[in-house]
Design a protein around this motif. Structure first.
Motif, PDB file in Angstrom:
ATOM      1  N   SER A  42       0.818  -1.215   0.000  1.00 20.28           N
ATOM      2  CA  SER A  42       0.000   0.000   0.000  1.00 20.28           C
ATOM      3  C   SER A  42       0.849   1.261   0.000  1.00 20.28           C
ATOM      4  O   SER A  42       0.440   2.309  -0.486  1.00 20.28           O
ATOM      5  CB  SER A  42      -0.932  -0.003   1.218  1.00 20.28           C
ATOM      6  OG  SER A  42      -0.170  -0.009   2.407  1.00 20.28           O
ATOM      7  N   ASN A  43       2.074   1.161   0.527  1.00 20.23           N
ATOM      8  CA  ASN A  43       2.937   2.343   0.530  1.00 20.23           C
ATOM      9  C   ASN A  43       3.476   2.655  -0.858  1.00 20.23           C
ATOM     10  O   ASN A  43       4.036   3.738  -1.088  1.00 20.23           O
ATOM     11  CB  ASN A  43       4.119   2.127   1.497  1.00 20.23           C
ATOM     12  CG  ASN A  43       3.652   2.116   2.939  1.00 20.23           C
ATOM     13  OD1 ASN A  43       2.675   2.781   3.288  1.00 20.23           O
ATOM     14  ND2 ASN A  43       4.339   1.349   3.782  1.00 20.23           N
ATOM     15  N   GLY A  44       3.338   1.701  -1.772  1.00 16.69           N
ATOM     16  CA  GLY A  44       3.800   1.948  -3.135  1.00 16.69           C
ATOM     17  C   GLY A  44       2.671   2.324  -4.093  1.00 16.69           C
ATOM     18  O   GLY A  44       2.922   2.556  -5.288  1.00 16.69           O
ATOM     19  N   GLU A  45       1.457   2.374  -3.639  1.00 16.35           N
ATOM     20  CA  GLU A  45       0.336   2.780  -4.495  1.00 16.35           C
ATOM     21  C   GLU A  45       0.338   4.314  -4.664  1.00 16.35           C
ATOM     22  O   GLU A  45       0.382   5.045  -3.665  1.00 16.35           O
ATOM     23  CB  GLU A  45      -0.977   2.308  -3.880  1.00 16.35           C
ATOM     24  CG  GLU A  45      -1.111   0.789  -3.833  1.00 16.35           C
ATOM     25  CD  GLU A  45      -2.406   0.356  -3.193  1.00 16.35           C
ATOM     26  OE1 GLU A  45      -3.206   1.282  -2.835  1.00 16.35           O
ATOM     27  OE2 GLU A  45      -2.657  -0.852  -3.074  1.00 16.35           O
ATOM     28  N   ILE A  46       0.304   4.741  -5.899  1.00 17.69           N
ATOM     29  CA  ILE A  46       0.433   6.194  -6.208  1.00 17.69           C
ATOM     30  C   ILE A  46      -0.908   6.755  -6.700  1.00 17.69           C
ATOM     31  O   ILE A  46      -1.615   6.134  -7.496  1.00 17.69           O
ATOM     32  CB  ILE A  46       1.517   6.417  -7.269  1.00 17.69           C
ATOM     33  CG1 ILE A  46       2.880   5.902  -6.753  1.00 17.69           C
ATOM     34  CG2 ILE A  46       1.621   7.894  -7.644  1.00 17.69           C
ATOM     35  CD1 ILE A  46       3.959   5.953  -7.794  1.00 17.69           C
ATOM     36  N   ILE A  47      -1.188   7.931  -6.227  1.00 13.12           N
ATOM     37  CA  ILE A  47      -2.394   8.682  -6.658  1.00 13.12           C
ATOM     38  C   ILE A  47      -1.922   9.984  -7.322  1.00 13.12           C
ATOM     39  O   ILE A  47      -1.140  10.743  -6.722  1.00 13.12           O
ATOM     40  CB  ILE A  47      -3.318   8.985  -5.463  1.00 13.12           C
ATOM     41  CG1 ILE A  47      -3.807   7.672  -4.841  1.00 13.12           C
ATOM     42  CG2 ILE A  47      -4.485   9.861  -5.910  1.00 13.12           C
ATOM     43  CD1 ILE A  47      -4.619   7.872  -3.583  1.00 13.12           C
ATOM     44  N   PHE A  48      -2.422  10.222  -8.586  1.00 13.13           N
ATOM     45  CA  PHE A  48      -2.051  11.436  -9.327  1.00 13.13           C
ATOM     46  C   PHE A  48      -3.148  12.506  -9.170  1.00 13.13           C
ATOM     47  O   PHE A  48      -4.342  12.197  -9.221  1.00 13.13           O
ATOM     48  CB  PHE A  48      -1.866  11.125 -10.811  1.00 13.13           C
ATOM     49  CG  PHE A  48      -0.763  10.165 -11.101  1.00 13.13           C
ATOM     50  CD1 PHE A  48       0.543  10.598 -11.202  1.00 13.13           C
ATOM     51  CD2 PHE A  48      -1.028   8.792 -11.256  1.00 13.13           C
ATOM     52  CE1 PHE A  48       1.575   9.693 -11.468  1.00 13.13           C
ATOM     53  CE2 PHE A  48       0.000   7.896 -11.526  1.00 13.13           C
ATOM     54  CZ  PHE A  48       1.300   8.348 -11.626  1.00 13.13           C
ATOM     55  N   ASN A  49      -2.678  13.727  -9.055  1.00 13.45           N
ATOM     56  CA  ASN A  49      -3.626  14.864  -9.073  1.00 13.45           C
ATOM     57  C   ASN A  49      -2.884  16.146  -9.428  1.00 13.45           C
ATOM     58  O   ASN A  49      -1.647  16.168  -9.508  1.00 13.45           O
ATOM     59  CB  ASN A  49      -4.366  14.987  -7.738  1.00 13.45           C
ATOM     60  CG  ASN A  49      -3.410  15.096  -6.561  1.00 13.45           C
ATOM     61  OD1 ASN A  49      -2.433  15.824  -6.625  1.00 13.45           O
ATOM     62  ND2 ASN A  49      -3.681  14.353  -5.498  1.00 13.45           N
ATOM     63  N   PHE A  50      -3.693  17.160  -9.698  1.00  8.06           N
ATOM     64  CA  PHE A  50      -3.125  18.476 -10.008  1.00  8.06           C
ATOM     65  C   PHE A  50      -2.920  19.242  -8.723  1.00  8.06           C
ATOM     66  O   PHE A  50      -3.755  19.206  -7.823  1.00  8.06           O
ATOM     67  CB  PHE A  50      -4.047  19.291 -10.929  1.00  8.06           C
ATOM     68  CG  PHE A  50      -4.176  18.706 -12.316  1.00  8.06           C
ATOM     69  CD1 PHE A  50      -3.047  18.495 -13.102  1.00  8.06           C
ATOM     70  CD2 PHE A  50      -5.413  18.364 -12.827  1.00  8.06           C
ATOM     71  CE1 PHE A  50      -3.180  17.959 -14.380  1.00  8.06           C
ATOM     72  CE2 PHE A  50      -5.538  17.841 -14.097  1.00  8.06           C
ATOM     73  CZ  PHE A  50      -4.421  17.631 -14.879  1.00  8.06           C
TER      74      PHE A  50
END
Length: 821
Positions: free
Chosen positions: A283-291
């Motif tokens: 879970s520490n490697g799951e990435i969420i992208f946003n502006f």
């Protein structure tokens, strides 16, 4: 503070870019045009000035007179929806018309200015005015979010960076955001960085490792401070939650991403994909992208898939608002570590804007004598597109007498290319079409309706070269005689014709005494009644004059012939009819047949057959004794006079003309058939005796004269003596009973100077003593055959000529004096 963020919509950058590009183009144009621009001035004012504040003296700075501003109808043309300035033409100054917010107008672009043109007419002048808006520190820095929640792993090593959401300060320059200040703490310090555009952002840097068991959360405050005076600031509260170990932050594979998108692209159109990796697992490697919400307006146009990193179109892209868009990206793992990058998106222009035509100045009426090159209209054409899509060409119908000339950038003049003739074409409908160079090209048009005003260049022309009219004499004053009419090819006032009588004399009198003319209709009226016997024709000149300035006129001759009317009865010249007196013609009893008693003389002042006269005997005492010549009016005996014929004969002669209807005059001729004069008197005279005498007159005369002087007394004595003498003479005549004896041979004379017979008689009269108050009046000169007697007269009998008295005695009681009448 959230409300403040709405003051800067996303179109600010586009508008500022347009203004900047327009200013650069204008400067280049000024360099190329030289002295074709009348003037250019620049003012600098701070924002937020009160409405009505003076910006500068336009008239003084441009060297214009205030009268020129008013006569030229000076006005401001800005092309913007908001009119920030107002021109006071009466003072020649430029004042603030609307609130000016530099941040709303220009955003973060510096310097901030707006341009407008000042247009004057007659002649048309165009002046460029630039107003630079200076920033004041009217905005405090603020953070988009009042509270920020951070989650941080306790395994974070010293030097770990955590970006802080940037503060926003709409001001620029020294008034913009200058510094970030972190509240005192044991774990973090604040480092500041500058973006390429000069804006600043901050990062929290961990100084020493965190211990979740000792401090599960850390409250921090970051203060954003600007450089204005007075200084303004904004604060954000940061709550750091310490998580369990996650010691690797996501890392983007590129520091900068570049992409291209066409304006007006449909929603969902793919732009690019960003990618980041995290060394952690699970879970520490799951990435969420946003502006990252730097300024908040561009994020609404695009969307990013938080799991895949795909960036797509999320709203409407307008090249005219934003030509290049820069977005900051964040990649956050489950442990709260964040990696940053940015994407730069270039927008490709599409020809999606029609040219916009604005009429800056238009004279809807032009004189037909306007010279070539006269400016009819000034138009401004704008196209929001760029490059070829924004290149515009203006055209009109080539058959029209006009042409389009380019003046300033985006300004065109419609000028006259041929001479006008209102009588040929009085109005033009001009369609101006503006077409851009895009593919496919877009165009727009505007229609102008131009009227050609009239110039007084046509003389009034009469329908006839001359006019003839007839009017019968004795016309009614005010009667219409004839009408003159003229036409003028001009229009309105220049074609309004007025008619006048030229100053001429008719029989020595001004024509206005005889005739008048209706100045609007040209109807000639008789001012008075005409008499053919006085004037037989009228010749005058009528002037037709238009209402132009100066007026044009032409003349025509009018001849009016007076037609005779049988309006005059015959006038009897002889025998003369005297009021109260009797005129008698003496016929001896020895007269033979055909004896000329007298002649009735009459004239008629009419002409033609209206003046042909005939004579008739209407009544007579003895119709068998006299006759009248129908053509010559001679009264003759038609038989021998006898003793039985009455002494007193009364003839009534009627004189008629030949008019229709005929007119007549009647004359009474008294004829005395006798051989002696006393016989005549017995028939024609009725003496009256009036013995009343005004004795009071003498009394008053004596009384008045006695008061005056001795001279008057002497005169009274003389008068009394004369009266006594006359009384003695009257007593002698009273006893004499002498008749009045006529004695003179007949002769003729012309009394009035117009007849054909001599008809005045002379008499010598004798008077009896009782005739002091009763007299006979006789004809005043000449003919011995005419006796004039007035029974009612009270004068003294008088002699006409100084002839020998019947009585030769020197002391005769007869008083003889010349007779006057």
């Amino acid at each position: 503070m959230a409300t403040r963020s709405q003051l800067h919509p996303r179109n600010v950058r586009w508008r500022l870019f347009c203004i900047l590009q327009w200013e650069v183009g204008f400067l280049l144009l000024l360099t190329s045009m030289g002295n074709r621009v009348a003037g250019q001035i620049r003012y600098s004012i701070p924002e937020e000035m009160k409405t009505g504040s003076v910006i500068g003296s336009v008239a003084q700075d441009l060297g214009l007179d205030l009268k020129r501003l008013r006569s030229g109808r000076a006005r401001i043309v800005s092309g913007e929806n908001i009119q920030y300035t107002e021109l006071k033409t009466d003072k020649g100054i430029l004042v603030v018309n609307e609130r000016i917010d530099r941040e709303q107008l220009c955003g973060d672009v510096t310097p901030c200015s707006f341009n407008f043109e000042m247009i004057l007419e007659n002649p048309i002048e165009l002046h460029r005015v630039t107003v630079e808006i200076l920033d004041i520190n009217d905005n405090a820095p603020f953070f988009p979010n009042k509270d920020i929640q951070f989650e941080m792993s306790e395994s974070a090593t010293a030097g770990a960076k955590f970006p802080v959401e940037s503060a926003v300060d709409p001001d620029v320059g020294s008034n913009a955001l200058q510094n970030y200040i972190l509240s005192p703490n044991d774990y973090f310090i604040l480092k500041q960085h500058a973006n390429p555009d000069g804006s600043k952002y901050a990062e929290l840097v961990l100084q020493r490792p965190l211990d979740r068991e000792e401090h599960p959360s850390l409250p921090l405050k970051v203060i954003a401070v600007d450089g204005g005076n007075p200084q303004r600031s904004g604060t954000v509260n940061i709550h750091v939650s310490v998580l369990d170990a996650n010691d690797n932050a996501p890392v983007f594979n590129q520091s900068v991403y570049r992409a291209v998108v066409v304006e007006n692209a449909a929603k969902g159109t793919y732009i690019t994909t960003v990618n980041a990796t995290d060394a952690d697992s699970g879970s520490n490697g799951e990435i969420i992208f946003n502006f990252s919400k730097i300024k908040g307006f561009a994020v609404d146009i695009f969307s990013i898939d938080e799991n895949t990193g795909v960036i797509s179109v999320g709203g409407i892209i307008d090249f005219e608002k934003e030509k290049k868009i820069e977005l900051r990206l964040e990649a956050r793992d489950r442990g709260g570590f964040t990696g940053t990058s940015k994407v730069i998106i270039d927008v490709i222009d599409v020809n999606d804007n029609d040219p916009v035509i604005n009429i800056m100045s238009f004279s809807n009426t032009v004189s037909e004598d306007a010279p070539l090159g006269t400016t009819i209209a000034v138009i401004n054409v704008k196209d929001a597109d760029s490059e070829k899509n924004g290149q515009i060409k203006c055209t009109i119908d080539k058959t029209l007498p006009f042409k389009i000339q380019s003046s300033l950038t985006n300004y065109y003049n419609l000028v006259a290319d041929q001479h006008f003739d209102r009588e040929t074409t009085s109005e033009y409908v001009i369609t101006i079409t503006a077409t851009d160079s895009g593919s496919p090209p877009l165009s727009s048009s505007v229609t102008l309706q131009l009227r050609i005003s009239d110039v007084n260049d046509n003389v009034p022309l009469f329908e006839k070269k001359s006019y003839f009219a007839y009017v019968t004499e004795n016309n009614s004053p005010g009667m219409s005689i004839t009408t003159v009419s003229a036409q003028d090819l001009d229009w309105s006032q220049n074609a309004r014709i007025s008619y006048f009588l030229e100053d001429t004399l008719i029989s020595g009198n001004p024509v206005s005494n005889c005739l008048s003319i209706n100045s609007e209709t040209g109807v000639l009226y008789a001012v008075r009644s005409f008499d053919y016997e006085q004037i037989k024709e009228l010749q005058l000149s009528v002037k037709a004059q238009d209402g132009g300035s100066p007026p044009l006129s032409s003349n025509v001759t009018v001849k009016i012939l007076i037609q005779d009317q049988n309006d005059n009865p015959p006038q009897v010249l002889y025998p003369v009819q005297t009021g109260g007196s009797l005129v008698a013609e003496l016929v001896p009893r020895s007269a033979d047949v055909g004896y000329l008693v007298t002649k009735v003389v009459a004239v008629d002042v009419d002409s033609g057959q209206n003046a042909w006269l005939s004579y008739k005997l209407q009544k007579a005492t003895d119709r068998a004794l006299f006759e009248v010549g129908s053509q010559n009016g001679e009264i003759r005996t038609i038989r021998q006079v006898t003793d039985k014929d009455a002494v007193k004969q009364r003839l009534t002669v009627i004189v008629e003309d030949n008019g229709q209807p005929s007119r007549s005059a009647t004359v009474v001729v008294n004829v005395a058939v006798a051989d002696s004069f006393p016989e005549v008197l017995s028939e024609f005279t009725d003496f009256t005796h009036d013995k009343e005498y005004n004795d009071n007159l003498t009394f008053y005369l004596v009384l008045a004269l006695a008061v005056v002087s001795f001279l008057f007394i002497t005169c009274v004595v003389v008068i009394i003596s004369v009266k006594i003498y006359r009384w003695r003479q009257s007593r002698v005549l009273y006893h004499s009973n002498l008749p009045v004896i006529p004695y003179y041979p007949p002769r003729y004379s012309d009394t009035l100077g117009t007849g054909t017979l001599q008809h005045v008689y002379n008499y010598e009269v004798c008077r009896t003593t009782d005739s002091r108050k009763s007299d006979c009046n006789f004809g005043g000169a000449g003919s011995q055959n005419v006796l004039i007697m007035d029974p009612s007269s009270t004068g003294t009998m008088q002699r006409i000529q100084s002839e020998k008295s019947i009585l030769d005695e020197p002391d005769s009681p007869l008083e003889v004096r010349p007779l006057t009448y």
